[in-house]
Write a protein that holds these residues in place. Structure first.
Motif, PDB file in Angstrom:
ATOM      1  N   ASN A 402       0.802  -1.227   0.000  1.00 48.67           N
ATOM      2  CA  ASN A 402       0.000   0.000   0.000  1.00 48.67           C
ATOM      3  C   ASN A 402       0.831   1.273   0.000  1.00 48.67           C
ATOM      4  N   SER A 403       2.139   1.156  -0.124  1.00 52.69           N
ATOM      5  CA  SER A 403       2.994   2.352  -0.054  1.00 52.69           C
ATOM      6  C   SER A 403       3.195   3.019  -1.401  1.00 52.69           C
ATOM      7  N   GLY A 404       2.727   2.383  -2.471  1.00 55.03           N
ATOM      8  CA  GLY A 404       2.855   2.980  -3.795  1.00 55.03           C
ATOM      9  C   GLY A 404       4.251   2.831  -4.385  1.00 55.03           C
ATOM     10  N   ARG A 405       4.381   3.301  -5.602  1.00 55.89           N
ATOM     11  CA  ARG A 405       5.667   3.272  -6.301  1.00 55.89           C
ATOM     12  C   ARG A 405       6.455   4.525  -5.905  1.00 55.89           C
ATOM     13  N   PRO A 406       7.674   4.377  -5.435  1.00 53.19           N
ATOM     14  CA  PRO A 406       8.429   5.531  -4.939  1.00 53.19           C
ATOM     15  C   PRO A 406       8.594   6.623  -5.993  1.00 53.19           C
ATOM     16  N   GLU A 407       8.583   7.861  -5.551  1.00 57.76           N
ATOM     17  CA  GLU A 407       8.700   8.999  -6.470  1.00 57.76           C
ATOM     18  C   GLU A 407      10.019   8.974  -7.223  1.00 57.76           C
ATOM     19  N   GLU A 408      11.094   8.525  -6.553  1.00 60.97           N
ATOM     20  CA  GLU A 408      12.396   8.509  -7.223  1.00 60.97           C
ATOM     21  C   GLU A 408      12.423   7.498  -8.369  1.00 60.97           C
ATOM     22  N   VAL A 409      11.598   6.449  -8.285  1.00 54.23           N
ATOM     23  CA  VAL A 409      11.488   5.481  -9.375  1.00 54.23           C
ATOM     24  C   VAL A 409      10.590   6.034 -10.476  1.00 54.23           C
ATOM     25  N   ALA A 410       9.429   6.575 -10.085  1.00 48.95           N
ATOM     26  CA  ALA A 410       8.474   7.117 -11.059  1.00 48.95           C
ATOM     27  C   ALA A 410       9.041   8.314 -11.811  1.00 48.95           C
ATOM     28  N   ALA A 411       9.983   9.029 -11.209  1.00 51.66           N
ATOM     29  CA  ALA A 411      10.548  10.219 -11.850  1.00 51.66           C
ATOM     30  C   ALA A 411      11.307   9.871 -13.125  1.00 51.66           C
ATOM     31  N   GLU A 412      11.721   8.611 -13.276  1.00 52.54           N
ATOM     32  CA  GLU A 412      12.441   8.187 -14.469  1.00 52.54           C
ATOM     33  C   GLU A 412      11.504   7.773 -15.604  1.00 52.54           C
ATOM     34  N   ASP A 413      10.187   7.738 -15.338  1.00 49.41           N
ATOM     35  CA  ASP A 413       9.217   7.342 -16.360  1.00 49.41           C
ATOM     36  C   ASP A 413       9.070   8.439 -17.412  1.00 49.41           C
ATOM     37  N   PRO A 414       8.662   8.074 -18.632  1.00 57.48           N
ATOM     38  CA  PRO A 414       8.352   9.093 -19.637  1.00 57.48           C
ATOM     39  C   PRO A 414       7.257  10.026 -19.142  1.00 57.48           C
ATOM     40  N   ILE A 415       7.278  11.268 -19.617  1.00 57.87           N
ATOM     41  CA  ILE A 415       6.317  12.283 -19.171  1.00 57.87           C
ATOM     42  C   ILE A 415       4.889  11.835 -19.422  1.00 57.87           C
ATOM     43  N   TRP A 416       4.644  11.206 -20.588  1.00 56.58           N
ATOM     44  CA  TRP A 416       3.272  10.795 -20.913  1.00 56.58           C
ATOM     45  C   TRP A 416       2.749   9.769 -19.914  1.00 56.58           C
ATOM     46  N   TYR A 417       3.637   8.878 -19.426  1.00 52.24           N
ATOM     47  CA  TYR A 417       3.214   7.867 -18.463  1.00 52.24           C
ATOM     48  C   TYR A 417       2.978   8.502 -17.096  1.00 52.24           C
ATOM     49  N   GLN A 418       3.816   9.435 -16.699  1.00 57.80           N
ATOM     50  CA  GLN A 418       3.603  10.138 -15.438  1.00 57.80           C
ATOM     51  C   GLN A 418       2.255  10.863 -15.445  1.00 57.80           C
ATOM     52  N   ARG A 419       1.910  11.440 -16.608  1.00 56.93           N
ATOM     53  CA  ARG A 419       0.634  12.155 -16.728  1.00 56.93           C
ATOM     54  C   ARG A 419      -0.542  11.202 -16.571  1.00 56.93           C
ATOM     55  N   ILE A 420      -0.446  10.023 -17.185  1.00 53.74           N
ATOM     56  CA  ILE A 420      -1.524   9.030 -17.082  1.00 53.74           C
ATOM     57  C   ILE A 420      -1.679   8.548 -15.641  1.00 53.74           C
ATOM     58  N   LYS A 421      -0.571   8.306 -14.968  1.00 53.82           N
ATOM     59  CA  LYS A 421      -0.664   7.834 -13.587  1.00 53.82           C
ATOM     60  C   LYS A 421      -1.266   8.904 -12.670  1.00 53.82           C
ATOM     61  N   ARG A 422      -0.989  10.180 -12.938  1.00 53.56           N
ATOM     62  CA  ARG A 422      -1.636  11.246 -12.164  1.00 53.56           C
ATOM     63  C   ARG A 422      -3.134  11.246 -12.410  1.00 53.56           C
ATOM     64  N   PHE A 423      -3.510  10.997 -13.649  1.00 52.06           N
ATOM     65  CA  PHE A 423      -4.920  10.938 -14.017  1.00 52.06           C
ATOM     66  C   PHE A 423      -5.626   9.806 -13.278  1.00 52.06           C
ATOM     67  N   GLU A 424      -4.999   8.628 -13.260  1.00 49.64           N
ATOM     68  CA  GLU A 424      -5.601   7.488 -12.567  1.00 49.64           C
ATOM     69  C   GLU A 424      -5.724   7.750 -11.071  1.00 49.64           C
ATOM     70  N   ARG A 425      -4.692   8.332 -10.486  1.00 49.39           N
ATOM     71  CA  ARG A 425      -4.750   8.618  -9.046  1.00 49.39           C
ATOM     72  C   ARG A 425      -5.815   9.656  -8.727  1.00 49.39           C
ATOM     73  N   SER A 426      -5.991  10.647  -9.622  1.00 47.87           N
ATOM     74  CA  SER A 426      -7.004  11.677  -9.378  1.00 47.87           C
ATOM     75  C   SER A 426      -8.402  11.078  -9.387  1.00 47.87           C
ATOM     76  N   LEU A 427      -8.626  10.114 -10.282  1.00 50.29           N
ATOM     77  CA  LEU A 427      -9.944   9.465 -10.314  1.00 50.29           C
ATOM     78  C   LEU A 427     -10.139   8.588  -9.087  1.00 50.29           C
ATOM     79  N   SER A 428      -9.075   7.890  -8.676  1.00 57.43           N
ATOM     80  CA  SER A 428      -9.181   7.048  -7.485  1.00 57.43           C
ATOM     81  C   SER A 428      -9.517   7.882  -6.255  1.00 57.43           C
ATOM     82  N   ASN A 429      -9.012   9.121  -6.231  1.00 55.63           N
ATOM     83  CA  ASN A 429      -9.270  10.003  -5.094  1.00 55.63           C
ATOM     84  C   ASN A 429     -10.496  10.891  -5.299  1.00 55.63           C
ATOM     85  N   MET A 430     -11.234  10.642  -6.405  1.00 59.48           N
ATOM     86  CA  MET A 430     -12.429  11.444  -6.725  1.00 59.48           C
ATOM     87  C   MET A 430     -12.076  12.921  -6.865  1.00 59.48           C
TER      88      MET A 430
END
Length: 443
Positions: A402-430
């Protein structure tokens, strides 16, 4: 006369309501997760067993000629097209070992928009553990900008492809692997060959095991709703395994090493592989020195009315599968607090035999599964004996993370993927963000 009919109808309705209420009672839960056998377990077990046999007759036995045809097997035993469903997936995996103690585990999971989740472990006595350099993270990217779907099991240095459906696959790797923090240049070239049939979990898993799991659950409205769409559920998940041989070479540090391993090939695809709904699972793949092998597992997925589903089979040296019909391996007895045991002893039954399984862990590694590290998996490399016959193999212990993927790992992802993951998290949090409202899912 009308009064008599009405009275009897009312009595029938009341009786049915009472039966449904009793069948819907919850059993006592061990650790609040794993249901015991309730007072109506025997009745529910018999109903579930009869129902499962009827369903399998309808979906499989009546279509056996089609499902076993070369054309159908060629259709499923290859990379599958990914649909528009955000949860669409296609996974191929291999687990293998030999009597010398060499152990190999490889999995490639294709996801939409060119996302690939990959893990590779090779345990070599004397050389230690070689693994994918990004582990414990498994996420890789095979497309530019997230556009264009991959149609192959290719990426992160790997290329895995079928040569002949249900008979032969090729495994290639050209890249770096990590050993004790050091990166090594490695070339791997293996062939998987089999003359055995495949074990389809939807079709071949013991009905007795499934009925046991279902009979422990509360039969509520959601459960009955699930029964009405069994056909849709089966269409959304396919999982089969096949026993065979892995042979070939690995080159590193200027050395060429021949590999000859016995193992399993796994292929899974569909749209129902939601790790966030899995509480735990344990999976053993054991390769014995006499040529036989065994797969044993236990899955806890309460949201799917399978709080403790035992599974697996014994495979003879000739490639004949004997489904496991019972096992005393209980999740709550092995590593429930989050740390897998170093020794495991349990008994499994097939229709004709009883097997005493003893396992000792030699080494282990951790990886995180899912785009947001929803699950934590301990990969164990083990020695074993089954009814006194020695062997080698693998164990997997999966836990919720439940701790999620660390920011230092996610920071290496392509920008488009980071944007999608923010989108998914925003929906999960309503909390849908205005600048992301036109974004896509990927999971």
């Amino acid at each position: 006369m009308i009064w008599f009919i009405a009275a009897n109808f009312g009595l029938l309705v009341a009786l049915v309501s009472l039966v449904l209420m009793l069948l819907g009672r919850k059993s006592t839960l061990i650790f609040g997760k794993y249901p015991c056998k309730g007072p109506f377990y025997s009745i529910k077990y018999r109903i579930a067993l009869w129902l499962l046999r009827r369903l399998r007759l309808h979906f499989y036995k009546r279509n056996e000629e089609l499902l076993s045809s070369s054309a159908h097997l060629a259709t499923i035993d290859c990379p599958q097209p990914l649909t528009d469903d955000p949860k669409s997936y296609d996974v191929v995996s291999f687990m293998a070992a030999n009597a010398a103690g060499v152990k190999l585990m490889l999995t490639l999971e294709r996801r939409r928009r060119g996302v690939l989740k990959a893990a590779f472990y090779l345990w070599l006595p004397g050389d230690g553990l070689l693994c994918s350099p990004r582990l414990p993270d498994m996420v890789h990217f095979t497309s530019e900008g997230g556009y264009g779907e991959s149609s192959e099991f290719r990426g992160a240095g790997f290329h895995i492809f079928p040569v002949r459906s249900m008979r032969s696959w090729r495994l290639l790797y050209n890249g770096q692997l990590r050993r004790n923090g050091e990166l090594l240049d490695v070339k791997l070239d293996l062939d998987f060959n089999s003359t055995a049939a495949h074990f389809d979990y939807n079709r071949d898993l013991s009905s007795a095991l499934i009925a046991d799991s279902i009979a422990r659950e509360a039969w509520n409205d959601t459960f009955y709703g699930l029964l009405k769409r069994v056909g849709q559920v089966l269409d959304k998940r396919t999982h089969y395994e096949q026993s065979g041989m892995l042979t070939g070479t690995i080159m590193f540090e200027g050395r060429r090493r021949e590999l000859k391993l016995r193992g399993f090939r796994d292929h899974s695809f569909g749209t129902e592989r939601c790790l966030s709904s899995i509480n735990r699972y344990v999976y053993f793949a054991l390769l014995l020195d006499d040529g036989s092998s065994m797969v044993v597992g236990n899955l806890s997925q309460p949201s799917f009315f399978l709080s403790s589903l035992k599974m697996g089979y014994f495979c003879t040296a000739e490639g004949v599968y004997e489904p496991i019909t019972a096992s005393n391996f209980e999740l709550y007895s092995y590593g429930e607090k989050g740390t897998p045991p170093q020794h495991q002893n349990f008994i499994v039954n097939t229709a004709d035999n009883v097997y005493m399984v003893q396992i000792e862990v030699e080494h282990s590694a951790i990886r995180y599964v899912g785009g947001d590290w929803e699950s934590k998996v301990y990969n164990q490399f083990v020695a074993c004996t089954v009814n006194g016959i020695a062997g080698q193999g693998h164990a997997e212990y999966l836990y919720r993370h439940n701790s999620g993927r660390p920011e230092e790992v996610a920071a290496e992802d392509p920008i488009w993927y980071q944007r999608i993951k923010r989108f998914e998290r925003s929906l999960s949090n309503m909390e849908l963000m205005n600048d992301l409202e036109d974004e896509d899912f990927i999971f």
